[in-house]
Design a protein around this motif. Structure first.
Motif, PDB file in Angstrom:
ATOM      1  N   MET A 167     -24.325   8.010   3.384  1.00 47.80           N
ATOM      2  CA  MET A 167     -24.222   8.155   1.932  1.00 47.80           C
ATOM      3  C   MET A 167     -24.652   6.871   1.246  1.00 47.80           C
ATOM      4  SD  MET A 167     -20.736   8.624  -0.229  1.00 47.80           S
ATOM      5  CE  MET A 167     -20.690   8.514  -1.987  1.00 47.80           C
ATOM      6  N   ASP A 209      -6.905  16.917   1.853  1.00 49.12           N
ATOM      7  CA  ASP A 209      -8.261  17.064   2.375  1.00 49.12           C
ATOM      8  C   ASP A 209      -8.300  18.156   3.444  1.00 49.12           C
ATOM      9  OD1 ASP A 209     -10.995  16.304   2.684  1.00 49.12           O
ATOM     10  OD2 ASP A 209     -10.431  15.296   4.551  1.00 49.12           O
ATOM     11  N   THR A 213      -8.729  12.952  -7.178  1.00 50.28           N
ATOM     12  CA  THR A 213      -9.594  12.080  -6.369  1.00 50.28           C
ATOM     13  C   THR A 213     -10.585  12.909  -5.568  1.00 50.28           C
ATOM     14  OG1 THR A 213      -7.839  10.448  -6.175  1.00 50.28           O
ATOM     15  CG2 THR A 213      -9.580  10.321  -4.544  1.00 50.28           C
ATOM     16  N   LEU A 214     -10.064  13.952  -4.950  1.00 49.92           N
ATOM     17  CA  LEU A 214     -10.930  14.778  -4.102  1.00 49.92           C
ATOM     18  C   LEU A 214     -11.986  15.504  -4.935  1.00 49.92           C
ATOM     19  CD1 LEU A 214     -10.951  15.638  -0.986  1.00 49.92           C
ATOM     20  CD2 LEU A 214     -10.269  17.833  -1.884  1.00 49.92           C
ATOM     21  N   ASP A 225     -14.706  13.178  -6.046  1.00 44.47           N
ATOM     22  CA  ASP A 225     -15.304  12.371  -4.996  1.00 44.47           C
ATOM     23  C   ASP A 225     -16.822  12.562  -4.934  1.00 44.47           C
ATOM     24  OD1 ASP A 225     -14.925  10.626  -2.682  1.00 44.47           O
ATOM     25  OD2 ASP A 225     -15.666  12.344  -1.551  1.00 44.47           O
ATOM     26  N   GLU A 226     -17.536  11.443  -4.890  1.00 43.92           N
ATOM     27  CA  GLU A 226     -19.005  11.468  -4.931  1.00 43.92           C
ATOM     28  C   GLU A 226     -19.615  12.167  -3.714  1.00 43.92           C
ATOM     29  OE1 GLU A 226     -20.265   7.599  -6.871  1.00 43.92           O
ATOM     30  OE2 GLU A 226     -21.747   7.808  -5.298  1.00 43.92           O
ATOM     31  N   GLU A 284      -8.101   4.741  -0.931  1.00 42.43           N
ATOM     32  CA  GLU A 284      -7.040   4.923  -1.923  1.00 42.43           C
ATOM     33  C   GLU A 284      -7.175   3.911  -3.056  1.00 42.43           C
ATOM     34  OE1 GLU A 284      -3.821   3.351  -2.646  1.00 42.43           O
ATOM     35  OE2 GLU A 284      -3.261   5.050  -3.901  1.00 42.43           O
ATOM     36  N   GLN A 337      -4.842  12.724   2.561  1.00 43.11           N
ATOM     37  CA  GLN A 337      -5.411  13.238   3.806  1.00 43.11           C
ATOM     38  C   GLN A 337      -4.948  14.663   4.073  1.00 43.11           C
ATOM     39  OE1 GLN A 337      -4.781  10.355   6.900  1.00 43.11           O
ATOM     40  NE2 GLN A 337      -6.212   8.920   5.978  1.00 43.11           N
ATOM     41  N   SER A 389     -15.632   9.563   2.194  1.00 42.74           N
ATOM     42  CA  SER A 389     -16.661   8.816   1.467  1.00 42.74           C
ATOM     43  C   SER A 389     -16.850   7.436   2.093  1.00 42.74           C
ATOM     44  CB  SER A 389     -16.276   8.648  -0.005  1.00 42.74           C
ATOM     45  OG  SER A 389     -16.500   9.823  -0.709  1.00 42.74           O
ATOM     46  N   GLY A 408     -10.170   4.805  -5.198  1.00 44.27           N
ATOM     47  CA  GLY A 408     -10.078   6.125  -5.834  1.00 44.27           C
ATOM     48  C   GLY A 408     -11.088   7.115  -5.310  1.00 44.27           C
ATOM     49  N   MET A 425       0.834  -1.203   0.000  1.00 43.57           N
ATOM     50  CA  MET A 425       0.000   0.000   0.000  1.00 43.57           C
ATOM     51  C   MET A 425       0.869   1.253   0.000  1.00 43.57           C
ATOM     52  SD  MET A 425      -2.990   1.360   0.058  1.00 43.57           S
ATOM     53  CE  MET A 425      -3.690  -0.257  -0.096  1.00 43.57           C
ATOM     54  N   ASP A 426       0.533   2.200  -0.837  1.00 42.52           N
ATOM     55  CA  ASP A 426       1.317   3.415  -0.955  1.00 42.52           C
ATOM     56  C   ASP A 426       0.905   4.384   0.158  1.00 42.52           C
ATOM     57  OD1 ASP A 426       2.763   5.559  -1.705  1.00 42.52           O
ATOM     58  OD2 ASP A 426       1.984   5.690  -3.746  1.00 42.52           O
ATOM     59  N   THR A 452       0.883   8.169  -0.748  1.00 42.86           N
ATOM     60  CA  THR A 452      -0.306   8.670  -1.448  1.00 42.86           C
ATOM     61  C   THR A 452      -1.433   8.917  -0.457  1.00 42.86           C
ATOM     62  OG1 THR A 452       0.349   7.246  -3.261  1.00 42.86           O
ATOM     63  CG2 THR A 452      -1.824   8.226  -3.420  1.00 42.86           C
ATOM     64  N   ILE A 453      -1.624   7.980   0.480  1.00 43.11           N
ATOM     65  CA  ILE A 453      -2.685   8.118   1.477  1.00 43.11           C
ATOM     66  C   ILE A 453      -2.443   9.356   2.330  1.00 43.11           C
ATOM     67  CG2 ILE A 453      -3.700   7.056   3.540  1.00 43.11           C
ATOM     68  CD1 ILE A 453      -3.145   4.337   2.224  1.00 43.11           C
ATOM     69  N   THR A 470     -12.348   9.363  -1.400  1.00 40.51           N
ATOM     70  CA  THR A 470     -11.742   9.895  -0.184  1.00 40.51           C
ATOM     71  C   THR A 470     -12.144   9.042   1.030  1.00 40.51           C
ATOM     72  OG1 THR A 470     -13.610  11.358   0.223  1.00 40.51           O
ATOM     73  CG2 THR A 470     -11.784  12.259  -1.049  1.00 40.51           C
TER      74      THR A 470
END
Lengths: 156, 76
Positions: B42, A13, A84-85, A88-89, B25, A10, B33, B28, A1-2, A5-6, B30
Motif C-alpha cells: 500500500m 475486524d 476507524t475501520l 480506513d484507507e 491505534e 481487532q 493498513s 487511527g 496504550m489502551d 481499544t486495540i 487498522t
C-alpha cells in the motif's frame, strides 16, 4: 496504550470479515433459490407448501444481530473501532478495486448468462422468466465476486 | 526504471517499541493498513504518511522516500 481499544478493533475486524462471508453465503442461497424458481417454477423451491417465506426477514434480522455481536460485545455504528475501520484507507482502496473488478465481471458475464438462459434451457423459458433468472444470476455473480475479491485483496 | 516507495516504518516502529496494532491505534487506522504499508503493498496518502510521521515523531522523509529512478532510500 489502551489495550482494550486495540482488542476491540481487532475483534471488530474479524467480525467484519465474518459478516462479509455471511453476506456472500446468504446471497448465494437467495440467488440460487431465485434462479431455481425462475428456471423450474414447478419444482420443490416453487412449491408454496415447501416454503416458509415469512421466516426470511426473521432469519436476516437474527443473522444481523448475531454478526454485529462478538464475544458478548455489541458494536455500535458510532463506536471508534467501527469508525476507524470504515474510514480506513487500505480497506477503502480494496473495496474500490474489488467493486471495479466485480462490475467488469458482471458486464462480461451478461453475454454467457443471457446465452445460457435464452438458448440452452429446455424447455425454452419465457422472456419474463429469462429476465428474472438473469437478475438473480447477475446479483449473485456481482455480490459473490465483490466479497471474494475484497477478502482476497484485504488479506494479510 | 520504475520508482517505488521505500519505507522504514518497521524500523521506526521497532525503535519506538510499538506493535503494529499499537501504531495503528495511535494513527487511527487498522493494523492491516500498517501491515500493508510495511510490506510495500500500500502506498499511503500524504495525509496518512504525515499522520504516521507525527505519531512516530520523525520527519516524513525519514519514513518514506522514492526507491529506484532518481530517488533515494529513506534515512534511518
Amino acid at each position: 496504550m489502551d489495550s482494550e481499544t486495540i482488542e476491540r478493533s481487532q475483534l471488530f475486524d474479524r467480525v467484519q470479515r465474518r459478516s462479509m462471508v455471511a453476506l456472500a453465503v446468504i446471497t448465494l442461497i437467495l440467488g440460487g433459490a431465485g434462479l431455481t424458481l425462475a428456471l423450474t417454477p414447478a419444482g420443490a423451491v416453487g412449491n408454496p407448501a415447501n416454503l416458509q417465506w415469512w421466516l426470511l426477514p426473521v432469519v436476516i434480522a437474527a443473522l444481523a444481530r448475531l454478526l454485529s455481536t462478538a464475544g458478548g460485545r455489541h458494536f455500535a455504528p458510532d463506536s471508534p473501532e467501527v469508525k476507524t475501520l470504515l474510514q480506513d484507507e487500505w480497506r477503502r482502496s480494496n473495496l474500490l478495486r474489488a467493486s471495479r473488478t466485480a462490475l467488469v465481471v458482471v458486464l462480461i458475464g451478461q453475454w454467457p448468462l443471457g446465452l445460457a438462459l435464452g438458448f440452452l434451457t429446455h424447455p425454452q423459458l419465457t422472456p419474463p422468466r429469462i429476465a428474472s433468472a438473469m437478475a438473480a444470476g447477475t446479483i449473485m455473480l456481482g455480490v459473490v465476486t465483490l466479497v471474494s475479491l475484497f477478502l482476497y485483496y484485504n488479506r494479510e | 526504471v520504475e520508482e517505488q516507495l521505500a519505507n522504514t516504518l518497521k524500523v521506526q516502529r521497532a525503535i519506538h517499541d510499538l506493535t503494529q496494532a499499537e501504531l495503528a491505534e495511535r494513527a487511527g487506522i487498522t493494523r492491516r493498513s500498517v501491515n500493508a504499508i510495511e510490506t510495500g503493498r500500500m502506498v499511503p496518502s500524504v495525509l496518512l504518511a504525515l499522520k504516521l510521521a507525527r505519531v512516530l515523531g520523525v520527519p516524513v522523509e525519514t519514513l518514506f522516500a522514492l526507491d529506484g529512478g532518481s530517488g533515494s532510500a529513506p534515512a534511518e
